[in-house]
Design an enzyme around this catalytic site. Structure first.
Site, PDB file in Angstrom:
ATOM      1  N   GLU A   1       4.501  39.577  -9.334  1.00  0.00           N
ATOM      2  CA  GLU A   1       3.152  39.357  -9.820  1.00  0.00           C
ATOM      3  C   GLU A   1       2.530  40.690 -10.214  1.00  0.00           C
ATOM      4  O   GLU A   1       2.578  41.654  -9.444  1.00  0.00           O
ATOM      5  CB  GLU A   1       2.307  38.698  -8.735  1.00  0.00           C
ATOM      6  CG  GLU A   1       0.884  38.380  -9.154  1.00  0.00           C
ATOM      7  CD  GLU A   1       0.102  37.765  -8.014  1.00  0.00           C
ATOM      8  OE1 GLU A   1       0.081  36.517  -7.936  1.00  0.00           O
ATOM      9  OE2 GLU A   1      -0.465  38.517  -7.197  1.00  0.00           O
TER      10      GLU A   1
ATOM     11  N   ASP B   1      -1.150  37.901 -13.612  1.00  0.00           N
ATOM     12  CA  ASP B   1      -2.182  37.172 -12.878  1.00  0.00           C
ATOM     13  C   ASP B   1      -3.584  37.522 -13.352  1.00  0.00           C
ATOM     14  O   ASP B   1      -3.983  38.692 -13.373  1.00  0.00           O
ATOM     15  CB  ASP B   1      -2.050  37.483 -11.385  1.00  0.00           C
ATOM     16  CG  ASP B   1      -2.970  36.635 -10.530  1.00  0.00           C
ATOM     17  OD1 ASP B   1      -3.186  35.454 -10.885  1.00  0.00           O
ATOM     18  OD2 ASP B   1      -3.464  37.140  -9.511  1.00  0.00           O
TER      19      ASP B   1
ATOM     20  N   ARG C   1       0.821  -1.216   0.000  1.00  0.00           N
ATOM     21  CA  ARG C   1       0.000   0.000   0.000  1.00  0.00           C
ATOM     22  C   ARG C   1       0.853   1.262   0.000  1.00  0.00           C
ATOM     23  O   ARG C   1       0.507   2.242  -0.679  1.00  0.00           O
ATOM     24  CB  ARG C   1      -0.949  -0.010   1.211  1.00  0.00           C
ATOM     25  CG  ARG C   1      -1.859   1.215   1.345  1.00  0.00           C
ATOM     26  CD  ARG C   1      -2.487   1.673   0.041  1.00  0.00           C
ATOM     27  NE  ARG C   1      -3.158   0.613  -0.700  1.00  0.00           N
ATOM     28  CZ  ARG C   1      -3.525   0.719  -1.972  1.00  0.00           C
ATOM     29  NH1 ARG C   1      -3.248   1.821  -2.669  1.00  0.00           N
ATOM     30  NH2 ARG C   1      -4.129  -0.281  -2.577  1.00  0.00           N
TER      31      ARG C   1
ATOM     32  N   LYS D   1       1.750  24.961  -4.621  1.00  0.00           N
ATOM     33  CA  LYS D   1       0.488  24.381  -4.157  1.00  0.00           C
ATOM     34  C   LYS D   1       0.605  22.854  -4.171  1.00  0.00           C
ATOM     35  O   LYS D   1      -0.079  22.147  -4.914  1.00  0.00           O
ATOM     36  CB  LYS D   1      -0.663  24.861  -5.026  1.00  0.00           C
ATOM     37  CG  LYS D   1      -0.887  26.369  -4.928  1.00  0.00           C
ATOM     38  CD  LYS D   1      -1.973  26.844  -5.864  1.00  0.00           C
ATOM     39  CE  LYS D   1      -2.143  28.358  -5.791  1.00  0.00           C
ATOM     40  NZ  LYS D   1      -3.154  28.876  -6.727  1.00  0.00           N
TER      41      LYS D   1
ATOM     42  N   LYS E   1       4.118  39.450  -4.324  1.00  0.00           N
ATOM     43  CA  LYS E   1       2.690  39.348  -4.631  1.00  0.00           C
ATOM     44  C   LYS E   1       1.964  40.549  -4.033  1.00  0.00           C
ATOM     45  O   LYS E   1       2.573  41.423  -3.408  1.00  0.00           O
ATOM     46  CB  LYS E   1       2.150  38.021  -4.099  1.00  0.00           C
ATOM     47  CG  LYS E   1       2.929  36.811  -4.632  1.00  0.00           C
ATOM     48  CD  LYS E   1       2.254  35.505  -4.339  1.00  0.00           C
ATOM     49  CE  LYS E   1       1.077  35.303  -5.258  1.00  0.00           C
ATOM     50  NZ  LYS E   1       0.559  33.925  -5.243  1.00  0.00           N
TER      51      LYS E   1
END
Length: 292
Positions: free
Chosen positions: A204, A225, A108, A143, A175
């Site tokens: 960004e 973006d 597994r 992410k 950002k």
């Protein structure tokens, strides 16, 4: 199977943690009760769907770790394909020979990791194929599944994608929240350059004006973006007109259906968080040969 730079050290940590979850105090009650200690067998890792394989070295790490913990006996893994290979349903990916106890304890954990990484590679290959010939490449993001970043980014490479940055330490990314907290785009850029003079800085932007301000500040990698294709095309043209060598990335809500249209704007990259946060697994099984 090392062409794409398999992250052995990080993978060992993942394997050890996964075995902690399965074995607790070191016991597989089903296998130890039903399988004689001396029994050996032959088994196969088999693709149950078409896709791209990534992570086969994990099988070796898992069987070695199981034997080291439990003393259940050696298993030899013979891979039949290389990571990054396209496979079809029914293909044998690898053969395992040796202790049945070790094989079944390891099963597994091998499948959980291999199915996950192969799913990421399969999804990434769809994007790479969609962008083929456009001049644009698909990028991943941060992410990722906590604890699996190195393996998932390896899988992206196996699928034909490119890693943007591994973490917060290797590349600076300005950002919106950084702009607000630092007092503006240029102020944020200047602060990073002063504190970390040799680090690459990505910015960004959401408008052409922000893109040009970033280039004037010194940025040579822009994340555009959530721009429409028309705005993105105009922004790319304006950036190219500066004469500076600037890499431009489209990011934000991109899908395979619009990949070609965004690539046609002239960007260098399409950034896709879904490569790692939304890829379904590739179904892979471990089948014990009936004759052992």
């Amino acid at each position: 199977m090392t062409e794409h730079g398999f992250p052995h050290d990080e993978a060992r940590l993942v394997v050890e943690r996964a075995l902690d979850e399965d074995l607790d105090d070191g016991t597989d009650v089903t296998t130890l009760a039903t399988i004689p200690a001396e029994q050996e067998s032959l088994s196969h890792l088999v693709a149950r769907a078409d896709g791209v394989v990534a992570g086969l070295p994990v099988a070796v790490l898992v069987v070695e770790a199981v034997d080291a913990r439990l003393g259940t006996g050696e298993v030899w893994v013979d891979a039949h394909v290389e990571d990054g290979s396209r496979v079809v349903r029914g293909d044998h990916l690898a053969t395992l020979r040796g202790s049945t106890r070790t094989t079944l304890v390891a099963e597994r954990t091998v499948l959980n990791v291999l199915s996950r990484t192969s799913g990421v590679a399969t999804h990434t290959r769809r994007w790479a194929d969609a962008l083929a010939g456009s001049g644009a490449m698909v990028l991943d993001t941060r992410k990722t599944t906590p604890g699996l970043r190195a393996l998932e980014k390896y899988a992206v490479r196996c699928g034909g994608g490119t890693n943007k940055r591994m973490g917060l330490y290797d590349v600076a990314m300005v950002k919106d929240n950084h702009k607000l907290a630092a007092g503006g785009l240029t102020a944020a850029y200047d602060a990073i350059r002063a504190a970390f003079p040799h680090v690459d800085i990505q910015v960004e932007v959401t408008t052409t004006a922000e893109a040009l301000e970033s280039v004037a500040a010194g940025a040579r990698f822009l994340l555009c973006d959530n721009m429409s294709t028309d705005l993105l095309r105009a922004t790319v043209a304006a950036v190219r007109a500066t004469g500076e060598h600037v890499e431009v990335e489209a990011t934000g809500g991109l899908t395979l259906e619009v990949a070609a249209a965004y690539a046609a704007t002239g960007v260098d990259y399409l950034s896709v968080g879904g490569l790692t946060h939304s890829s379904p697994i590739l179904d892979i099984a471990l089948d014990l040969a009936p004759d052992g």
